[in-house]
Design a protein around this motif. Structure first.
Motif, short mmCIF file in Angstrom:
data_model
loop_
_atom_site.label_atom_id
_atom_site.label_comp_id
_atom_site.label_asym_id
_atom_site.label_seq_id
_atom_site.Cartn_x
_atom_site.Cartn_y
_atom_site.Cartn_z
N VAL A 53 -17.97 40.80 65.42
CA VAL A 53 -17.87 39.35 65.58
C VAL A 53 -19.07 38.70 64.90
O VAL A 53 -20.16 39.28 64.85
CB VAL A 53 -17.80 38.96 67.08
CG1 VAL A 53 -19.04 39.41 67.84
CG2 VAL A 53 -17.56 37.47 67.25
N VAL B 211 -13.62 37.43 63.84
CA VAL B 211 -13.52 38.73 64.51
C VAL B 211 -12.77 39.71 63.62
O VAL B 211 -11.81 39.33 62.94
CB VAL B 211 -12.79 38.59 65.87
CG1 VAL B 211 -12.55 39.96 66.51
CG2 VAL B 211 -13.59 37.70 66.83
N ASN C 238 -10.69 40.36 72.03
CA ASN C 238 -11.19 39.00 72.21
C ASN C 238 -11.48 38.69 73.67
O ASN C 238 -12.40 37.92 73.97
CB ASN C 238 -10.20 38.00 71.61
CG ASN C 238 -10.39 37.81 70.12
OD1 ASN C 238 -11.29 37.11 69.68
ND2 ASN C 238 -9.54 38.46 69.33
N ALA D 196 -11.54 31.68 68.02
CA ALA D 196 -11.88 32.81 67.16
C ALA D 196 -10.81 32.98 66.09
O ALA D 196 -9.61 32.90 66.37
CB ALA D 196 -11.99 34.09 67.99
N GLN E 15 -9.17 35.59 63.27
CA GLN E 15 -9.07 37.02 63.02
C GLN E 15 -7.93 37.30 62.05
O GLN E 15 -6.93 36.60 62.03
CB GLN E 15 -8.86 37.81 64.32
CG GLN E 15 -9.03 39.32 64.13
CD GLN E 15 -8.84 40.10 65.43
OE1 GLN E 15 -8.85 39.54 66.52
NE2 GLN E 15 -8.68 41.40 65.31
#
Length: 292
Positions: free
Chosen positions: A203, A219, A236, A255, A257
């Motif tokens: 991260v 991430v 997460n 986040a 990803q």
């Protein structure tokens, strides 16, 4: 083969038809999240049939919806990778709930309660988004020095590239490292031979001037099986407990990803009281019948 012969073969092998969906989790756009295969009404399937179908789909996870075994749950789910069954996983939880609702499922209360091997998981609806209450961590705390050294080598990092590292295991066994920047994270090209058997999450913060304001963290998830997972709910969830608990992240953040894989996953994290909720959109991509 004649129609009669086909029917006889189906009866002989006890083959049945099941409602089937393949959905994209953590994305409102098809093909930009993490795919999940879901079989509905799978109570008659054996463990072997479930495992074989999950191995055949070859997705990171395939789930099977069943009747709950407790009156506290609205439905039960079993979660399989191509190789084994999992007690809990994040994107299968949200994707399975989406399919359960789309198949006519009605919750007993204001929240939906999913039964899985890890226990009862609460899920809430917020418009088009579903969120699950993150389970408690099975393991937390610093990553052991010898393990961290292996991760540094496997990720091809300089030792000073890692800001911090922590166990963030909510079931699958994730550990995580924090890097200085999103640029550093996206540049990673891991040696999966070195980290074979480990589940390593990475991260890093977004910096608005360089990265924009669409998310707060980036991430990446490197699995024990030797591939990168597109968008990972369980990782997460563990990251949120670590980052919020240590003051690295605010009580609510987004986040990103899957960027390196051409995905655009968005995981919405929020702490409400003592609970952390992990949410995202789910999009149906394939609907049909599975013959098992």
């Amino acid at each position: 083969m004649t129609g009669r012969s086909a029917r006889q073969l189906r009866v002989q092998h006890n083959i049945s038809k099941y409602v089937f969906q393949q959905v994209d989790v953590f994305s409102s756009q098809p093909l930009k999240g993490n795919p999940l295969a879901v079989v509905v009404g799978a109570d008659a399937l054996t463990d072997r049939q479930m495992a074989s179908f999950a191995n055949w789909t070859n997705l990171s996870e395939t789930t099977f919806l069943l009747q709950p075994t407790t009156g506290d749950a609205d439905y039960r789910v079993r979660i399989f990778t191509p190789a084994r069954e999992l007690p809990f996983a994040g994107h299968p939880t949200l994707g399975s709930c989406h399919v359960w609702l789309a198949s006519g499922g009605k919750s007993k209360g204001s929240e939906i309660v999913q039964e899985c091997e890890a226990g009862l998981i609460r899920i809430r609806r917020d418009g088009d988004r579903l969120s699950f209450a993150a389970p408690r961590l099975n393991r937390c705390g610093p990553v052991e020095p010898e393990m961290l050294a292996r991760i540094v080598k496997g990720l091809r990092l300089a030792e000073d590239a890692i800001v911090d590292a922590n166990w963030v295991d909510s079931g699958p066994g994730w550990m995580a490292v924090l890097l200085h920047s999103r640029e550093d994270l996206l540049a990673l090209r891991p040696d999966f031979g070195v980290i074979s058997g480990l589940r390593v999450g990475v991260v890093a913060p977004w910096h608005a001037a360089e990265d924009g304001r669409d998310a707060d963290f980036e991430v990446r998830a490197f699995t024990a099986a030797g591939f990168e997972d597109p968008v990972t709910g369980s990782l997460n969830a563990g990251l949120a407990r670590w980052l919020i608990g240590s003051g690295i992240a605010p009580r609510a953040y987004v986040a990103s990803q899957g960027t390196v894989l051409g995905r655009a996953g968005r995981v919405h994290v929020e702490q409400v009281g003592g609970e952390i909720w992990i949410g995202g959109a789910v999009t149906s991509c394939i609907e049909g019948t599975a013959i098992l």
